[in-house]
Design a protein around this motif. Sequence first.
Motif, PDB file in Angstrom:
ATOM      1  N   ALA A  70       0.833  -1.203   0.000  1.00  0.00           N
ATOM      2  CA  ALA A  70       0.000   0.000   0.000  1.00  0.00           C
ATOM      3  C   ALA A  70       0.869   1.256   0.000  1.00  0.00           C
ATOM      4  N   ILE A  71       1.961   1.229   0.733  1.00  0.00           N
ATOM      5  CA  ILE A  71       2.888   2.371   0.758  1.00  0.00           C
ATOM      6  C   ILE A  71       3.518   2.543  -0.617  1.00  0.00           C
ATOM      7  N   LEU A  72       3.948   1.438  -1.222  1.00  0.00           N
ATOM      8  CA  LEU A  72       4.525   1.514  -2.557  1.00  0.00           C
ATOM      9  C   LEU A  72       3.508   2.012  -3.580  1.00  0.00           C
ATOM     10  N   GLU A  73       2.271   1.586  -3.447  1.00  0.00           N
ATOM     11  CA  GLU A  73       1.209   2.055  -4.347  1.00  0.00           C
ATOM     12  C   GLU A  73       1.044   3.569  -4.214  1.00  0.00           C
ATOM     13  N   GLU A  74       1.050   4.056  -2.992  1.00  0.00           N
ATOM     14  CA  GLU A  74       0.931   5.496  -2.754  1.00  0.00           C
ATOM     15  C   GLU A  74       2.119   6.248  -3.378  1.00  0.00           C
ATOM     16  N   GLU A  75       3.318   5.710  -3.199  1.00  0.00           N
ATOM     17  CA  GLU A  75       4.508   6.337  -3.781  1.00  0.00           C
ATOM     18  C   GLU A  75       4.450   6.307  -5.311  1.00  0.00           C
ATOM     19  N   HIS A  76       3.942   5.220  -5.863  1.00  0.00           N
ATOM     20  CA  HIS A  76       3.773   5.136  -7.313  1.00  0.00           C
ATOM     21  C   HIS A  76       2.800   6.212  -7.796  1.00  0.00           C
ATOM     22  N   GLN A  77       1.682   6.371  -7.110  1.00  0.00           N
ATOM     23  CA  GLN A  77       0.700   7.383  -7.502  1.00  0.00           C
ATOM     24  C   GLN A  77       1.310   8.783  -7.445  1.00  0.00           C
ATOM     25  N   GLN A  78       2.145   9.031  -6.449  1.00  0.00           N
ATOM     26  CA  GLN A  78       2.824  10.326  -6.351  1.00  0.00           C
ATOM     27  C   GLN A  78       3.807  10.497  -7.509  1.00  0.00           C
ATOM     28  N   SER A  79       4.457   9.407  -7.903  1.00  0.00           N
ATOM     29  CA  SER A  79       5.433   9.460  -8.992  1.00  0.00           C
ATOM     30  C   SER A  79       4.798   9.830 -10.320  1.00  0.00           C
ATOM     31  N   ILE A  80       3.578   9.394 -10.536  1.00  0.00           N
ATOM     32  CA  ILE A  80       2.918   9.670 -11.817  1.00  0.00           C
ATOM     33  C   ILE A  80       1.920  10.824 -11.718  1.00  0.00           C
ATOM     34  N   ALA A  81       1.924  11.545 -10.606  1.00  0.00           N
ATOM     35  CA  ALA A  81       0.991  12.652 -10.401  1.00  0.00           C
ATOM     36  C   ALA A  81       1.381  13.896 -11.205  1.00  0.00           C
ATOM     37  N   GLU A 127       3.108  15.741 -14.709  1.00  0.00           N
ATOM     38  CA  GLU A 127       3.214  15.451 -16.148  1.00  0.00           C
ATOM     39  C   GLU A 127       4.549  14.784 -16.469  1.00  0.00           C
ATOM     40  N   ASP A 128       5.639  15.298 -15.873  1.00  0.00           N
ATOM     41  CA  ASP A 128       6.954  14.703 -16.103  1.00  0.00           C
ATOM     42  C   ASP A 128       6.991  13.258 -15.624  1.00  0.00           C
ATOM     43  N   GLY A 129       6.435  13.018 -14.449  1.00  0.00           N
ATOM     44  CA  GLY A 129       6.421  11.665 -13.894  1.00  0.00           C
ATOM     45  C   GLY A 129       5.586  10.722 -14.720  1.00  0.00           C
ATOM     46  N   LYS A 130       4.450  11.214 -15.179  1.00  0.00           N
ATOM     47  CA  LYS A 130       3.565  10.383 -15.989  1.00  0.00           C
ATOM     48  C   LYS A 130       4.204  10.053 -17.340  1.00  0.00           C
ATOM     49  N   SER A 131       4.845  11.021 -17.969  1.00  0.00           N
ATOM     50  CA  SER A 131       5.469  10.751 -19.262  1.00  0.00           C
ATOM     51  C   SER A 131       6.701   9.859 -19.112  1.00  0.00           C
ATOM     52  N   PHE A 132       7.344   9.873 -17.947  1.00  0.00           N
ATOM     53  CA  PHE A 132       8.498   9.009 -17.698  1.00  0.00           C
ATOM     54  C   PHE A 132       8.091   7.547 -17.574  1.00  0.00           C
ATOM     55  N   GLU A 133       6.834   7.306 -17.227  1.00  0.00           N
ATOM     56  CA  GLU A 133       6.361   5.950 -16.956  1.00  0.00           C
ATOM     57  C   GLU A 133       6.605   4.990 -18.126  1.00  0.00           C
ATOM     58  N   PHE A 142      18.266   2.981 -16.179  1.00  0.00           N
ATOM     59  CA  PHE A 142      17.125   3.727 -16.691  1.00  0.00           C
ATOM     60  C   PHE A 142      17.568   5.133 -17.064  1.00  0.00           C
ATOM     61  N   PRO A 143      16.787   5.809 -17.891  1.00  0.00           N
ATOM     62  CA  PRO A 143      17.041   7.236 -18.066  1.00  0.00           C
ATOM     63  C   PRO A 143      16.871   7.928 -16.705  1.00  0.00           C
ATOM     64  N   VAL A 144      17.446   9.090 -16.570  1.00  0.00           N
ATOM     65  CA  VAL A 144      17.338   9.829 -15.311  1.00  0.00           C
ATOM     66  C   VAL A 144      15.892  10.305 -15.151  1.00  0.00           C
ATOM     67  N   PRO A 145      15.264   9.987 -14.013  1.00  0.00           N
ATOM     68  CA  PRO A 145      13.867  10.381 -13.799  1.00  0.00           C
ATOM     69  C   PRO A 145      13.755  11.866 -13.434  1.00  0.00           C
ATOM     70  N   PRO A 146      12.549  12.417 -13.568  1.00  0.00           N
ATOM     71  CA  PRO A 146      12.352  13.826 -13.209  1.00  0.00           C
ATOM     72  C   PRO A 146      12.436  14.064 -11.699  1.00  0.00           C
ATOM     73  N   HIS A 147      12.253  13.014 -10.933  1.00  0.00           N
ATOM     74  CA  HIS A 147      12.307  13.045  -9.472  1.00  0.00           C
ATOM     75  C   HIS A 147      12.359  11.596  -9.011  1.00  0.00           C
TER      76      HIS A 147
END
Length: 126
Positions: free
Chosen positions: A26-37, A39-45, A109-114
């Motif tokens: 559940a914690i990882l799911e929350e962190e994943h949702q924050q990661s794709i919240a 535009e940069d995070g979502k496009s990195f997916e 991986f490519p360098v992520p936005p965060h």
Amino acid sequence: MMIVIRGPFFLGLILSATCLAETDLAILEEEHQQSIATEDGKSFEMTAVQAFWGDAAFMRECVPADAELPEPLTIFFEVESNGALGELVIAPQNEVARCISEAVSQRQFPVPPHRWIGKIELNFTR
């Protein structure tokens, strides 16, 4: 039970009660949702998931054509700020999860936005 890999070193298996494992997921799911919240995070997916699988040829070894289809897996993976694979959690733990973990443990991986946590829901079909 789940597999946890940190960078190129196998840290071991984490054996925990179902409740604890569900909380960790559940914690990882929350962190994943924050990661794709963002535009940069979502496009990195898409880029991150493609880098995670590479050519995916290793899956022929992990799930041979004549093997029984494994149960679905949930994969969470961290992409560190330098593009290295950070934490890798695959649940439930089984031979296929171990095989995937070994195959991707050295991924770059490519360098992520965060700080970025990816999620893959893996369902097996023929």
